[in-house]
Enzyme design. Structure first.
Site, PDB file in Angstrom:
ATOM      1  N   THR A   1       0.823  -1.196   0.000  1.00 40.97           N
ATOM      2  CA  THR A   1       0.000   0.000   0.000  1.00 40.97           C
ATOM      3  C   THR A   1       0.859   1.249   0.000  1.00 40.97           C
ATOM      4  OG1 THR A   1      -0.039   0.232   2.389  1.00 40.97           O
ATOM      5  CG2 THR A   1      -1.655  -1.239   1.434  1.00 40.97           C
TER       6      THR A   1
ATOM      7  N   ASN B   1      -8.421  16.789  -5.657  1.00 39.69           N
ATOM      8  CA  ASN B   1      -8.173  15.899  -6.794  1.00 39.69           C
ATOM      9  C   ASN B   1      -8.587  16.505  -8.127  1.00 39.69           C
ATOM     10  OD1 ASN B   1      -7.086  13.117  -5.940  1.00 39.69           O
ATOM     11  ND2 ASN B   1      -8.541  13.656  -4.333  1.00 39.69           N
TER      12      ASN B   1
END
Length: 410
Positions: free
Chosen positions: A197, A405
């Site tokens: 991860t 984002n």
């Protein structure tokens, strides 16, 4: 019970850093790949260290992962890591691979160590050519040290949209010797782990062979890093890398060692610390969500339910709005894919039980909403079908996630 006992013996090292375990030094600096923050870091061990790593399961993997896998596969020993942020070196073709190898070679030459003992990692924007004219000349300017200033510089060098650095350090006694383990991580968005991860780098001075360390890392990752989610996306660059110098002087650790569970408890505790920091720092997040599931048929089923709940956009937005909309929780349980009895589910938000045997209980919406305004929100579920347990961590979903984002490259 053994893990609980092991955890109770773990001592948190205030002021400890990734360079605290014996044998390690770090450095970090700004090269101009990013506008302001440090963007180049190095981790070094003065002896060949046992190495273990896990990587993203995204089939599109960045060039540094290929190089790091190759380095570790030769002897399963590493002495250094060179890492940059601001550019992921992903989807960059043959030139990207060449650049990753060039970074490895430059670091090895600077440290006078074999190339195959250097790992490479990158994080940042996908699809841009590496600014090698900024990275390579500055590798020689990295000043390795064990002090807190150097560790802080390294911690910053791996960040992207993170709002804060993430590090932890703990000690435990094994074979009468003090064993230290520390870690540094980054991760804020594009977090839905599988296998490896985000980026997480762990150091320890424990004496352990690489193959055994790999097994321990896999088990710890499955219960920590693989149990967090921010947005359901898996990056092209995710990596968890562990190096063990062996300088603590303990007998070599194996599952048969009398202190094995103390070591695995230390590793899991360190990973869980970092995992929760990543979940808490999700892009735009204001709250950490912990979901604890009990009464599942097995632990795997429990984790599946916990991750589905914490990954639900509807649950995440409800937590952001401090809205005790338990229907979103029960719906997530039902679509998790786990084996559940729809008539036997108990659910609580914090100390307030909301459902018993899948039937709503009377509760004060005002009190539960007030609880959900806390920085940490816990959701508990008892499936009442077995003995399996599991946890998962995530964050709320806010307006700022979209803002961050939508303008990530601009």
């Amino acid at each position: 019970m053994v893990l609980i006992k092991a955890s109770s013996m773990i001592k948190k090292m205030e002021g400890g850093t990734i360079a605290t375990p014996a044998g390690f030094q770090v450095a970090g600096m700004h090269t101009g790949v990013k506008r302001k923050r440090n963007d180049l870091g190095m981790l070094y061990c003065d002896v060949p260290a046992s190495a273990a790593a896990l990587y993203t399961l995204n089939v599109i993997q960045a060039a540094p992962l290929k190089v790091t896998k190759e380095s570790i596969s030769k002897e399963r020993k590493l002495q250094a890591l060179i890492v940059n942020s601001g550019n992921a070196n992903a989807c960059t073709g043959k030139q990207g691979e060449q650049d990753a190898y060039t970074m490895r070679r430059a670091a090895a030459e600077q440290l006078s160590i074999p190339e195959h003992t250097v790992a490479v990692s990158s994080t940042g924007v996908i699809g841009l050519d590496m600014p090698m004219n900024k990275i390579i000349p500055n590798i020689k300017h990295l000043e390795l040290s064990t002090d807190e200033k150097a560790a802080a510089a390294f911690n910053e060098s791996i960040l992207t949209t993170d709002t804060t650095t993430k590090s932890t350090c703990h000690q435990i006694t094994i074979d009468g010797q003090t064993v230290t383990m520390a870690g540094s991580a980054k991760g804020s968005g594009m977090i839905e782990p599988n296998m490896g991860t985000m980026l997480a780098f762990l150091t320890t001075d424990a004496n352990i062979e690489p193959e055994i360390l790999q097994l321990a890392l896999k088990e710890a990752t499955d219960k920590t890093f693989n149990c967090i989610t921010v947005d359901g996306d898996t990056s092209t660059n995710d990596m968890v890398l562990t190096m063990a110098s062996g300088k603590a002087g303990n007998e070599s650790l194996t599952p048969e060692h009398s202190d094995w569970e103390k070591f695995t408890g230390l590793l899991r505790h360190t990973c869980e610390d970092l995992a929760k920091m990543i979940a808490r720092d999700g892009e735009g997040a204001t709250k950490l969500i912990e979901v604890e599931v009990s009464g599942a048929y097995d632990d795997g089923q429990a984790v599946k339910v916990a991750k589905t709940i914490v990954g639900s956009s509807l649950v995440k937005t409800a937590v952001y709005g401090s809205d005790p909309n338990w229907g979103r929780i029960i719906a997530a349980i039902g679509r998790s894919g786990a084996d559940v009895n729809a008539a036997k589910i108990d659910t609580s938000i914090g100390p307030f039980q909301i459902l018993q045997n899948s039937q709503p209980l009377s509760f004060s919406e005002t009190d539960v909403s007030r609880y959900m305004q806390n920085d940490d929100v816990k959701i508990s579920v008892d499936l009442n079908v077995g003995n399996g347990t599991g946890k998962a961590w995530g964050c709320d979903l806010t307006y700022d996630y979209v803002r961050i984002n939508a303008s990530y490259r601009t």
